[in-house]
Design a protein around this motif. Structure first.
Motif, PDB file in Angstrom:
ATOM      1  N   LEU A 121       0.545   9.093 -10.999  1.00 55.91           N
ATOM      2  CA  LEU A 121      -0.721   8.433 -10.704  1.00 55.91           C
ATOM      3  C   LEU A 121      -0.478   6.968 -10.339  1.00 55.91           C
ATOM      4  N   ALA A 122      -1.020   6.548  -9.184  1.00 52.81           N
ATOM      5  CA  ALA A 122      -0.882   5.164  -8.725  1.00 52.81           C
ATOM      6  C   ALA A 122      -2.235   4.673  -8.241  1.00 52.81           C
ATOM      7  N   LEU A 123      -2.586   3.463  -8.656  1.00 48.32           N
ATOM      8  CA  LEU A 123      -3.857   2.843  -8.295  1.00 48.32           C
ATOM      9  C   LEU A 123      -3.579   1.625  -7.417  1.00 48.32           C
ATOM     10  N   GLY A 124      -4.376   1.441  -6.373  1.00 50.84           N
ATOM     11  CA  GLY A 124      -4.172   0.304  -5.484  1.00 50.84           C
ATOM     12  C   GLY A 124      -5.457  -0.106  -4.798  1.00 50.84           C
TER      13      GLY A 124
ATOM     14  N   SER B 265      -7.852 -15.557   8.339  1.00 48.06           N
ATOM     15  CA  SER B 265      -8.074 -14.422   7.444  1.00 48.06           C
ATOM     16  C   SER B 265      -7.263 -14.591   6.173  1.00 48.06           C
ATOM     17  N   TYR B 266      -7.826 -14.065   5.086  1.00 48.83           N
ATOM     18  CA  TYR B 266      -7.192 -14.150   3.772  1.00 48.83           C
ATOM     19  C   TYR B 266      -7.263 -12.767   3.119  1.00 48.83           C
ATOM     20  N   GLY B 267      -6.161 -12.352   2.533  1.00 44.22           N
ATOM     21  CA  GLY B 267      -6.128 -11.021   1.933  1.00 44.22           C
ATOM     22  C   GLY B 267      -5.440 -11.019   0.586  1.00 44.22           C
ATOM     23  N   LEU B 268      -5.908 -10.119  -0.273  1.00 43.62           N
ATOM     24  CA  LEU B 268      -5.293  -9.876  -1.576  1.00 43.62           C
ATOM     25  C   LEU B 268      -5.076  -8.375  -1.697  1.00 43.62           C
ATOM     26  N   GLN B 269      -3.815  -7.977  -1.873  1.00 46.82           N
ATOM     27  CA  GLN B 269      -3.461  -6.571  -2.016  1.00 46.82           C
ATOM     28  C   GLN B 269      -2.745  -6.374  -3.350  1.00 46.82           C
ATOM     29  N   ALA B 270      -2.949  -5.225  -3.967  1.00 44.11           N
ATOM     30  CA  ALA B 270      -2.289  -4.937  -5.240  1.00 44.11           C
ATOM     31  C   ALA B 270      -2.042  -3.439  -5.357  1.00 44.11           C
ATOM     32  N   SER B 271      -0.996  -3.099  -6.087  1.00 48.98           N
ATOM     33  CA  SER B 271      -0.656  -1.702  -6.338  1.00 48.98           C
ATOM     34  C   SER B 271      -0.069  -1.588  -7.734  1.00 48.98           C
ATOM     35  N   LEU B 272      -0.533  -0.593  -8.480  1.00 51.87           N
ATOM     36  CA  LEU B 272      -0.065  -0.376  -9.853  1.00 51.87           C
ATOM     37  C   LEU B 272       0.193   1.106 -10.050  1.00 51.87           C
ATOM     38  N   LYS B 273       1.418   1.443 -10.408  1.00 55.75           N
ATOM     39  CA  LYS B 273       1.768   2.821 -10.712  1.00 55.75           C
ATOM     40  C   LYS B 273       1.569   3.043 -12.200  1.00 55.75           C
ATOM     41  N   LEU B 274       0.504   3.782 -12.551  1.00 53.06           N
ATOM     42  CA  LEU B 274       0.141   3.961 -13.948  1.00 53.06           C
ATOM     43  C   LEU B 274       1.125   4.867 -14.668  1.00 53.06           C
TER      44      LEU B 274
ATOM     45  N   ASN C 117       0.839  -1.198   0.000  1.00 58.67           N
ATOM     46  CA  ASN C 117       0.000   0.000   0.000  1.00 58.67           C
ATOM     47  C   ASN C 117       0.877   1.253   0.000  1.00 58.67           C
ATOM     48  N   PRO C 118       1.672   1.451  -1.063  1.00 52.89           N
ATOM     49  CA  PRO C 118       2.561   2.611  -1.098  1.00 52.89           C
ATOM     50  C   PRO C 118       1.781   3.918  -1.111  1.00 52.89           C
ATOM     51  N   TYR C 119       2.419   4.954  -0.616  1.00 51.79           N
ATOM     52  CA  TYR C 119       1.862   6.306  -0.504  1.00 51.79           C
ATOM     53  C   TYR C 119       0.802   6.423   0.589  1.00 51.79           C
ATOM     54  N   PHE C 120       0.293   5.294   1.124  1.00 56.22           N
ATOM     55  CA  PHE C 120      -0.708   5.342   2.183  1.00 56.22           C
ATOM     56  C   PHE C 120      -0.172   4.788   3.508  1.00 56.22           C
ATOM     57  N   ASP C 121       0.637   3.738   3.442  1.00 53.91           N
ATOM     58  CA  ASP C 121       1.142   3.124   4.669  1.00 53.91           C
ATOM     59  C   ASP C 121       2.420   3.830   5.116  1.00 53.91           C
ATOM     60  N   GLY C 122       2.249   4.866   5.922  1.00 52.70           N
ATOM     61  CA  GLY C 122       3.375   5.557   6.551  1.00 52.70           C
ATOM     62  C   GLY C 122       3.361   5.372   8.051  1.00 52.70           C
ATOM     63  N   ASP C 123       2.583   4.408   8.545  1.00 52.57           N
ATOM     64  CA  ASP C 123       2.471   4.082   9.968  1.00 52.57           C
ATOM     65  C   ASP C 123       2.097   5.311  10.794  1.00 52.57           C
ATOM     66  N   GLY C 124       1.287   6.187  10.217  1.00 52.37           N
ATOM     67  CA  GLY C 124       0.784   7.349  10.937  1.00 52.37           C
ATOM     68  C   GLY C 124       1.580   8.611  10.711  1.00 52.37           C
ATOM     69  N   GLY C 125       2.854   8.505  10.419  1.00 54.34           N
ATOM     70  CA  GLY C 125       3.687   9.686  10.231  1.00 54.34           C
ATOM     71  C   GLY C 125       3.530  10.318   8.871  1.00 54.34           C
ATOM     72  N   SER C 126       3.139   9.536   7.884  1.00 57.88           N
ATOM     73  CA  SER C 126       2.910  10.034   6.536  1.00 57.88           C
ATOM     74  C   SER C 126       1.800   9.199   5.906  1.00 57.88           C
ATOM     75  N   GLY C 127       1.320   9.640   4.771  1.00 59.48           N
ATOM     76  CA  GLY C 127       0.285   8.884   4.090  1.00 59.48           C
ATOM     77  C   GLY C 127      -1.060   9.015   4.770  1.00 59.48           C
ATOM     78  N   ALA C 128      -1.799   7.904   4.837  1.00 57.69           N
ATOM     79  CA  ALA C 128      -3.162   7.909   5.360  1.00 57.69           C
ATOM     80  C   ALA C 128      -3.184   8.303   6.831  1.00 57.69           C
ATOM     81  N   LEU C 129      -4.349   8.813   7.268  1.00 57.56           N
ATOM     82  CA  LEU C 129      -4.512   9.274   8.638  1.00 57.56           C
ATOM     83  C   LEU C 129      -5.101   8.213   9.552  1.00 57.56           C
ATOM     84  N   SER C 130      -5.879   7.290   9.019  1.00 58.59           N
ATOM     85  CA  SER C 130      -6.602   6.324   9.832  1.00 58.59           C
ATOM     86  C   SER C 130      -5.937   4.959   9.804  1.00 58.59           C
ATOM     87  N   ASN C 131      -6.330   4.109  10.752  1.00 63.15           N
ATOM     88  CA  ASN C 131      -5.874   2.722  10.751  1.00 63.15           C
ATOM     89  C   ASN C 131      -6.323   2.010   9.483  1.00 63.15           C
TER      90      ASN C 131
END
Length: 690
Positions: free
Chosen positions: A568-571, A555-564, A432-446
């Motif tokens: 611009l990046a889609l994930g 639990s089972y998860g599928l994550q993906a990230s594509l830098k167009l 989850n690039p650009y969003f997972d900054g562990d609170g210091g950067s990127g997204a604001l919420s858990n």
């Protein structure tokens, strides 16, 4: 200095010898070779651009002049002869202790002296040698000293009577050993990848390269350039001091070979005049370079003397957050508390390495921002990543947070020992690039930071990462929530735990996919509805989280990230959890029955890196936090409605160490219940890094 060296090289082998002695003496004595003096292509191109067509003709002119004056009487030795002798002495080809009176008896030297003395004034050679001596001195800090030490012109007779000073070695045996060792390493450990004889042997050099002709001359004509063991030249990379020393050593070997072959007396007055012009042209630059290197060495010595540890680096992160909440009235019509809070999170990381490849991280942390969103909505939805969370302590108390040690096991495996507060992102890629900054950067919420199933593991334990080539990685980890508690129902294996396995596939730098499996016991995601986070509701049953209620999940998860493209990046991700309550429980306020729950969550992310200027990031996330879609437990039925989590932020850099991130979180139908009014959380986060 490198320009003097290679311009001198392009004139003739004799001038090459003189320029090498002058430049190596000045630089080696003071350590004046900068770390990033030039790229190798630039170094070679300078030689080609200034090459004089004297290589073939210089020897012919010298030989014809010798023949012309051979019948004339032998004149006293001039200062030019002294300069030639000094050059040969410093190269080590002639013993450096004999006076000029003895050297002037040699007929060849006398003929050369008579020839040069007849064709140019005596002052010119004197100035040339004076400049050579001035530049070879290791104690001159400025260009004024160079010009001040030039002696007045003397008559040839006076010069001939002056003894030649004994040449002092400018390179100590230890330095020569280091240079020879580096040369051996550059040619491969087995010594088989020696000096290249043709530029075509360098695989990354093409005839269309702008420095090709210069490289061809240095390789095939002078033999001063060697490639790396893999057959590359790497011309765009900056040279190091060791590489310069290795190249200089190769050129000195070439000069020694020419001298030992009997090709003496090949310096002409044009060569000496050109060398003098080069000295005068770059005198100021040499003085400036000496001053810069001296200042750099002084600062380096001061830093080394005052550093608190030779193995540990300190880095930190400080977050100031201004937050406010609006809406969130519950289904019974109770108005939610509306408040504005200002809090902080401080982290100090002490990163220690004992081998250069391992890492011991000790993190100290202070939190004082409480979990107001959970209290308002009675749900973990909208929880901020940098606050204390529903189970944390919001106080200005310094505590030990992360404590881990990682080290390589072979070339492809890394082992991570998590001693305290370990998390999934310590040993796996959350994709989850650009969003997972562990609170210091990127997204604001858990929820915006990463797939909620990653929160089903944490604490202390063991993990490893193994690379299957460059495109596939396997991550494995086992973390226990109460590993340090030796009481019944706790510990490393009897208490809460989470075991994670993930395959991460990265076919290119712009695309990544992660397949994740998590088996957990008595863990909560920290995000989602009350029904999906069963232990969150323990308080309503008169219990707390330490009662060790038997709840397990797969639990089972599928994550993906594509830098167009570059901007611009889609994930996104999708997660499924099968949660099981393992026993019937009777509580003071009711009962909890056994049963299974099927829980889903998903999200789509859109990132805009470098939106307005380089380093800025904007992000938008739309998703559904964990929702119970099916349940066999009558106490905790399925969620009847669907709530959307919509989050947007814009992180802009004020400097390399300060960034400000305003953002907004909108929760429709909190707790997946349409009877609850929408919840809006506004945040302004300022992050300082050092």
């Amino acid at each position: 200095m490198s320009r003097i060296l290679w311009k001198g090289l392009s004139i003739s082998p004799a001038l090459l010898a003189a320029s090498l002695v002058v430049s190596s003496a000045a630089l080696a004595a003071e350590g004046a070779i900068p770390y990033g003096i030039a790229s190798l292509n630039e170094l070679a191109a300078t030689t080609q651009a200034n090459e004089l067509q004297l290589a073939g003709s210089a020897t012919e002119v010298a030989e014809s002049e010798i023949a012309t004056v051979s019948a004339e009487s032998v004149a006293p030795a001039t200062k030019t002869t002294v300069g030639t002798i000094e050059i040969e002495n410093e190269l080590g080809a002639i013993e450096p202790a004999s006076p000029v009176a003895e050297q002037s008896q040699a007929p060849e030297n006398a003929i050369a002296a008579a020839d040069l003395g007849a064709t140019q004034p005596a002052a010119a050679p004197t100035e040339t040698v004076a400049n050579l001596e001035a530049n070879s001195s290791a104690t001159q800090p400025a260009a004024e000293n160079i010009s001040a030490e030039i002696p007045a012109p003397q008559q040839p007779e006076q010069i001939a009577q002056s003894p030649v000073p004994t040449a002092q070695p400018q390179i100590q045996p230890d330095a020569l050993e280091q240079i020879n060792q580096y040369s051996a390493e550059s040619n491969g450990s087995d010594g088989e990848a020696g000096q290249v004889t043709s530029v075509s042997q360098l695989s990354d050099v093409r005839p269309t390269d702008w420095a090709f002709q210069a490289l061809q001359s240095l390789v095939e004509r002078y033999g001063c350039i060697a490639g790396y063991p893999d057959g590359t030249f790497r011309g765009n990379r900056a040279m190091t001091r060791y590489e310069f020393a290795a190249g200089l050593n190769a050129c000195l070997d070439k000069v020694t070979e020419l001298i030992s072959g009997g090709r003496g007396n090949f310096a002409t007055k044009e060569d000496l005049a050109a060398l003098q012009r080069l000295q005068e042209e770059f005198a100021a630059e040499l003085a400036t370079l000496r001053g810069r290197v001296d200042a750099l060495e002084s600062r380096t010595a001061e830093l080394e003397a005052n550093q608190f540890s030779t193995t540990t680096k300190l880095n930190g992160e400080v977050i100031f957050a201004l937050t406010g909440v609006g809406g969130g009235d519950d289904a019974e019509g109770n108005e939610a508390d509306r408040a504005t809070a200002f809090g902080s999170r401080v982290r100090l990381n002490f990163d220690t390495s004992f081998s250069g490849k391992d890492l011991l991280r000790t993190r100290l942390q202070v939190l004082n921002l409480g979990s107001f969103s959970t209290n308002n909505t009675k749900t973990a939805e909208g929880e901020l990543r940098f606050n204390a969370g529903p189970f944390g302590e919001a106080s200005n108390t310094v505590g030990l947070d992360a404590l881990l040690y990682q080290f390589p096991l072979g070339n492809r495996t890394t082992v991570i020992l998590e001693a305290n507060a370990g998390a999934a992102d310590d040993f796996t890629n959350t994709v989850n690039p650009y969003f997972d900054g562990d609170g210091g950067s990127g997204a604001l919420s858990n929820f915006g930071t990463r797939n909620p199933i990653y929160y089903l593991t944490g604490g202390s334990g063991l993990a490893l990462r193994h690379q299957f080539g460059e495109k596939l990685e396997l991550s494995l980890g086992y973390l226990a929530g109460s590993a340090a508690n030796p009481t019944q129902g706790n510990g490393l294996f009897n208490g809460s735990y989470g075991a994670l396995a993930q395959l991460t596939f990265t076919p290119s730098e712009s695309f990544a996919v992660g397949l994740t499996y998590v088996n957990s016991y008595n863990f909560v995601t920290g995000t989602g509805s009350n029904a999906s986070n069963f232990p969150v509701r323990l308080g309503s049953f008169g219990l707390d989280t330490e009662d060790n209620l038997p709840v397990s999940s797969n639990s089972y998860g599928l994550q993906a990230s594509l830098k167009l493209n570059r901007r611009l990046a889609l994930g996104g991700w999708v997660g499924y959890t099968n949660q099981r309550i393992l026993s019937n429980l009777v509580t003071p306020t009711g009962s909890v029955q056994r049963g299974d729950q099927k829980i889903w969550n998903w999200a789509v992310t859109l990132a805009f890196p470098d939106l307005l200027k380089e380093g800025d990031v904007a992000g938008i996330l739309v998703g559904m936090e964990p929702r119970v879609t099916s349940s066999t437990n009558r106490t905790l039925p399925e969620d009847k409605d669907t709530s959307l989590h919509i989050e947007g932020f814009y992180q802009f850099k004020l400097s390399d160490n300060i960034s400000v991130t305003p953002g907004l979180i909108w929760l429709s139908a909190p707790d997946h219940n349409n009877d609850n009014s929408d919840l809006v959380i506004g945040v302004v986060r300022t992050t300082f890094t050092f």
